[in-house]
Each structure stands twice: as structure tokens, then as C-alpha cells.
Design a protein around this motif. Structure first.
Motif, PDB file in Angstrom:
ATOM      1  N   UNK A 147      -4.069  -6.741   4.489  1.00 19.52           N
ATOM      2  CA  UNK A 147      -2.808  -7.487   4.549  1.00 19.52           C
ATOM      3  C   UNK A 147      -2.938  -8.887   3.975  1.00 19.52           C
ATOM      4  N   UNK A 148      -4.155  -9.417   3.952  1.00 13.36           N
ATOM      5  CA  UNK A 148      -4.358 -10.787   3.444  1.00 13.36           C
ATOM      6  C   UNK A 148      -4.457 -10.825   1.919  1.00 13.36           C
ATOM      7  N   UNK A 149      -4.574  -9.671   1.289  1.00 16.55           N
ATOM      8  CA  UNK A 149      -4.878  -9.651  -0.157  1.00 16.55           C
ATOM      9  C   UNK A 149      -3.639  -9.815  -1.023  1.00 16.55           C
ATOM     10  N   UNK A 150      -3.845 -10.369  -2.231  1.00 17.83           N
ATOM     11  CA  UNK A 150      -2.724 -10.402  -3.171  1.00 17.83           C
ATOM     12  C   UNK A 150      -2.637  -9.022  -3.833  1.00 17.83           C
ATOM     13  N   UNK A 151      -1.656  -8.867  -4.705  1.00 18.28           N
ATOM     14  CA  UNK A 151      -1.402  -7.512  -5.228  1.00 18.28           C
ATOM     15  C   UNK A 151      -2.573  -6.973  -6.050  1.00 18.28           C
ATOM     16  N   UNK A 152      -3.165  -7.843  -6.863  1.00 18.68           N
ATOM     17  CA  UNK A 152      -4.308  -7.376  -7.669  1.00 18.68           C
ATOM     18  C   UNK A 152      -5.454  -6.942  -6.769  1.00 18.68           C
ATOM     19  N   UNK A 153      -5.693  -7.752  -5.740  1.00 20.71           N
ATOM     20  CA  UNK A 153      -6.774  -7.461  -4.795  1.00 20.71           C
ATOM     21  C   UNK A 153      -6.551  -6.109  -4.129  1.00 20.71           C
ATOM     22  N   UNK A 154      -5.312  -5.854  -3.737  1.00 21.40           N
ATOM     23  CA  UNK A 154      -5.001  -4.582  -3.086  1.00 21.40           C
ATOM     24  C   UNK A 154      -5.246  -3.423  -4.048  1.00 21.40           C
ATOM     25  N   UNK A 183       0.835  -1.198   0.000  1.00 22.18           N
ATOM     26  CA  UNK A 183       0.000   0.000   0.000  1.00 22.18           C
ATOM     27  C   UNK A 183       0.874   1.253   0.000  1.00 22.18           C
ATOM     28  N   UNK A 184       1.945   1.199   0.773  1.00 21.58           N
ATOM     29  CA  UNK A 184       2.845   2.346   0.852  1.00 21.58           C
ATOM     30  C   UNK A 184       3.454   2.633  -0.518  1.00 21.58           C
ATOM     31  N   UNK A 185       3.842   1.556  -1.238  1.00 21.59           N
ATOM     32  CA  UNK A 185       4.466   1.749  -2.548  1.00 21.59           C
ATOM     33  C   UNK A 185       3.428   2.320  -3.524  1.00 21.59           C
ATOM     34  N   UNK A 186       2.223   1.771  -3.438  1.00 22.33           N
ATOM     35  CA  UNK A 186       1.183   2.167  -4.381  1.00 22.33           C
ATOM     36  C   UNK A 186       0.791   3.638  -4.226  1.00 22.33           C
ATOM     37  N   UNK A 187       0.662   4.073  -3.000  1.00 21.44           N
ATOM     38  CA  UNK A 187       0.092   5.394  -2.766  1.00 21.44           C
ATOM     39  C   UNK A 187       1.119   6.434  -2.321  1.00 21.44           C
TER      40      UNK A 187
END
Ligand code: UTP
Length: 415
Positions: free
Chosen positions: A32-39, A3-7
Motif C-alpha cells: 500500500x505504501x508503494x507508488x504505481x511503478x513500485x507496485x 493491485x485489483x486493477x492490475x491483476x
């Protein structure tokens, strides 16, 4: 971490702060349980939500919609009964309608973005077959095709059913209609909310959103470029309807001729209510403006009011069969109509991460209604038609307005 990298750190902090402010921090509860696409998907959904609007709508839902319109503001609305039109005039109207079609000035918009929750059919409602070996889409397509004018057919979907709808048309070879004349466009979505004000997580990585009502058509036609496309094609008249009435007549030249001859920018079909208690909206004037008033908003006394012949004074139901001059869409522009609250059934993920299956309505859905646009115009032309000829909706799994009742009416009506 992702999330930090994304936003970026600031955006992450802002996002969490913002969710807390609106009491919606549960949306990131399983992040935290999600894969990258889910996030990525979840974050993009969150960023697309207007939380201020959603909070206002929730407040409105809490207040309830029992407010009645002041009876002194309501007057009856004039209409023409189709049965009382002379056969000479019927022929004249049909000829006018035919001319409009020959000139290529007519289009149909089918609003098929709804969720069809009551019917409970898997897949878009238009793919449903009431038991005649044809889907609801095919029934409507046949009537447009049989007109023989290559009428452009626009189909409004939602993010939820757009891909499945397009795939269905492709798999069915567009029911033999010219593919170039079938144009899909999508409407906006709004998140659904549980009674406690929490936005519904339908999966840990997905927020449950619903289409924003058939009144979303005005914005959607502009945002999708459909209105521009119509102007390019020189379309002047647009028939709009839902997908779930198996007796919808997009091929009604008489209606087209009648409305255009009257000089109204909007024409609506109506039919007589079954009785004062039928749960439908009725045509009337509110403060002198054409309107449809919901059964929840009209007093019992007015719903029961009869004229000297014993007919209900407010007895003409709106049945989602409307004709608009293109200028209506231009005038409405991207204007949003007010939202109404519906209470619907939806499964959801609870705070422990468990899936809760709903067996009764449990969530608010916010919808705009197409008829709220009527009051922006001085007058509308209402043509009263017969229920058994024009109205056989498929709403519920069983009972009233179900596949069974629709099939019976369909088999008895002119095809
Ligand atoms: P309804 O209001 O009866 O809703 O729609 P629905 O989605 O079919 O069924 P329920 O209420 O969830 O059981 C009447 C017509 O308006 C369309 C529907 O697809 C249907 O053709 N509609 C409704 C939209 O196109 N968009 C919407 O947001 C809502």
C-alpha cells in the motif's frame, strides 16, 4: 486498489492465497505504501518466481550439504601436465589452435553474472581495477584483442549488472575491440532467502534475486539466442571463464590445440591444490563419470590420500578455465543443472519495514555449477598448468585471493 486493477480481483485473491501457501505473504507487506511503478515491478517479480522450486531449495538448504560421496564411487582422473609436453608437441598443438582461430571457429564466453559479494566493490566485478589502471574487463579484452583473430567475445551478465556492464563498455569505447564482436547476454535469477525461509525484500518494492550460478550458462546460451549466433558464425570451440582471474588466458592456442587433438568435447585446466585442506573442488571420476567434487563432499581421508611419489591423488583443482566443443551446449540443451546452496551477505527489509544491514552471511543463494555438466560426457581432457602462470583470482577484499595477491601475481607473470 491498484493491485485489483492490475491483476483483476480473482488474480489478486489467487496471488495472496498462493503467497500464504508458501509462507511468503510478507512480500506484499508494504504494498500500500508503494507508488504505481513500485507496485508493478513487485508484482511482476512475484509472478516470475517458481515458488515450488524455491520451497524445495529451501528444504535442501536446511538439510545442509555435508553429505559425503561414497568413497567406493570415487576414482582418480587422468591428466596431462603441461610441463611434460615435449616442445615439438607444444608447437604442434599451438599450430592446431591457430588454425581453428584462423578458420573463425573459436569464441570466448566470459561469465560475469556473479554478485562479487566478498569483494564488496560497487558495480560489476569486471569494472574493478586491482591497481594497474585497467579494469578486469580490459585485461581480458587485451588478451583476446592481441590474438589478432577478431574472436567473438560473449559476456554473460545478470539482470542485476547487465545495464552497468554495457554502460561501462560503451564509456570505455569497448577497449578498442570491434563492437560487433562483443555480445552480451543475461542469465536467469533466483530469489535469495533468509534463514527463516522468507524471500529477501531488498527494498519494500523489490525482491533480492541473485544470478543462478555459472552453471546457468547452458540455459542462458540457448534462451538468449547465443548458441544460434555461434552456429551462424560457424564457431566450433568455446572457451569459458570467469571475470575475476587476472591470469586467465583466452589466447592459449596450445590448450585449444591440445583439447581438439585429444578428441575430447570438454577440456579443463587444473592446478595442484596448495594442500589437502585448500577449499577447492577437485577433478575425479564418480561412478566412472568425470566430475568435480567439492571439498565439503570428499572425506578427510581421501583429501589426504597420496600416491607413491607423495602427490595428492585428488589434488587437481578446477579453476573455471574450460573449453567446450559446441556440441556440448547442443547436448546439454536447456537442461537445468542441480542447484547448490551458498550462504551470502545481504541487506534486507524486516517485517517492521526497517532496513537491516548485514555484517555476516545471512541468506541462502542457489547456484548451479558449470562443472556439473561434465558427468554427462564420457571423458574430459585435463591440462595441469602452473598456479603462478594462470591463477590469480580476485575474490576477497583482503587476505587470500584479494586484489593485493592478484596484483603481485599479475606483475610477476607474462602479460
Ligand atoms: P564466484 O562463484 O566466485 O562468485 O564466481 P562471485 O559472484 O564472483 O563472487 P561472490 O561469491 O559473490 O563473492 C566466479 C565467476 O563466475 C561468475 C562470476 O561473475 C565470476 O566471474 N558467475 C558466478 C556468473 O557469471 N554467474 C553466477 O551466477 C555466479
Amino acid at each position: 486498489m491498484y493491485l485489483r486493477i492490475l491483476l483483476g480481483v480473482d488474480s489478486l485473491v489467487d496471488l495472496v492465497k498462493m503467497l500464504k501457501k508458501y509462507n511468503q505473504e510478507h512480500l506484499l507487506g508494504f504494498y500500500d505504501e508503494l507508488d504505481e511503478d513500485g507496485k508493478t515491478n513487485l508484482i511482476s517479480q512475484i509472478k516470475g518466481i517458481d515458488f515450488e522450486l524455491i520451497s524445495e531449495l529451501y528444504e535442501m538448504a536446511q538439510k545442509g550439504s555435508d553429505e559425503k560421496t561414497d568413497p567406493s564411487d570415487i576414482q582418480p582422473m587422468a591428466y596431462t601436465d603441461k610441463d611434460e609436453i615435449s616442445s615439438v608437441n607444444k608447437d604442434r598443438y599451438k599450430a592446431i589452435g591457430r588454425k581453428i582461430c584462423e578458420n573463425g571457429e573459436y569464441a570466448v564466453v566470459t561469465m560475469a553474472g556473479g554478485q562479487g559479494t566478498r569483494l564488496g566493490h560497487t558495480g560489476p566485478k569486471g569494472t574493478f581495477d586491482i591497481g594497474i589502471g585497467k579494469s578486469l574487463f580490459e585485461i581480458q579484452c587485451e588478451r583476446i584483442r592481441n590474438m589478432g583473430f577478431n574472436v567473438p567475445w560473449y559476456i554473460m551478465t545478470s539482470k542485476e549488472n547487465d545495464a552497468d556492464t554495457k554502460a561501462f563498455f560503451e564509456a570505455n569505447n569497448y577497449f578498442g575491440y570491434d563492437k560487433e564482436n562483443i555480445i552480451f547476454f543475461t542469465q536467469r535469477m533466483l530469489p535469495m532467502m533468509l534463514e527463516n525461509g522468507r524471500i529477501v525484500l531488498e527494498e519494500k518494492n523489490r525482491i533480492k534475486e541473485g544470478a543462478d550460478g555459472h552453471g546457468g550458462i547452458f540455459r542462458a546460451m540457448i534462451e538468449s539466442g547465443v548458441l544460434d549466433d555461434m552456429k551462424r558464425r560457424n564457431i566450433k570451440w568455446i572457451f569459458t571463464c570467469g571475470i575475476d582471474n587476472v591470469l586467465t588466458r583466452p589466447d592459449d592456442l596450445l590448450f585449444l590445440g591440445y583439447v581438439s587433438e585429444k578428441g575430447s568435447m570438454i577440456g579443463c585446466k587444473s592446478l595442484v591444490k596448495r594442500g589437502p585442506c585448500e577449499k577447492v573442488g577437485v577433478f575425479c571420476k564418480v561412478k566412472g563419470r568425470p566430475s568435480v567434487i567439492e571439498y565439503t563432499e570428499i572425506s578427510e581421508e581421501m583429501a589426504n590420500l597420496r600416491d607413491e611419489k607423495g602427490n595428492l591423488v585428488y589434488g587437481d583443482a578446477h579453476i573455471l578455465l574450460n573449453l567446450f566443443n559446441i556440441s556440448v551446449f547442443e547436448k546439454m540443451g536447456g537442461r537445468g543443472l542441480p542447484y547448490h546452496v551458498a550462504f551470502k551477505k545481504t541487506d534486507y527489509i524486516n517485517e517492521k519495514g526497517e532496513k537491516v544491514l548485514a555484517d555476516k552471511p545471512n541468506a541462502y543463494k542457489y547456484e548451479a555449477f558449470i562443472f556439473d555438466a561434465f558427468s554427462y560426457f564420457d571423458d574430459i581432457a585435463i591440462l595441469r598448468v602452473k598456479r603462478e602462470e594462470e591463477f590469480a583470482p580476485v575474490k576477497n577484499k583482503e587476505g587470500e585471493d584479494s586484489p593485493k595477491t592478484a596484483l603481485e601475481l599479475y606483475l610477476n607473470a607474462d602479460k
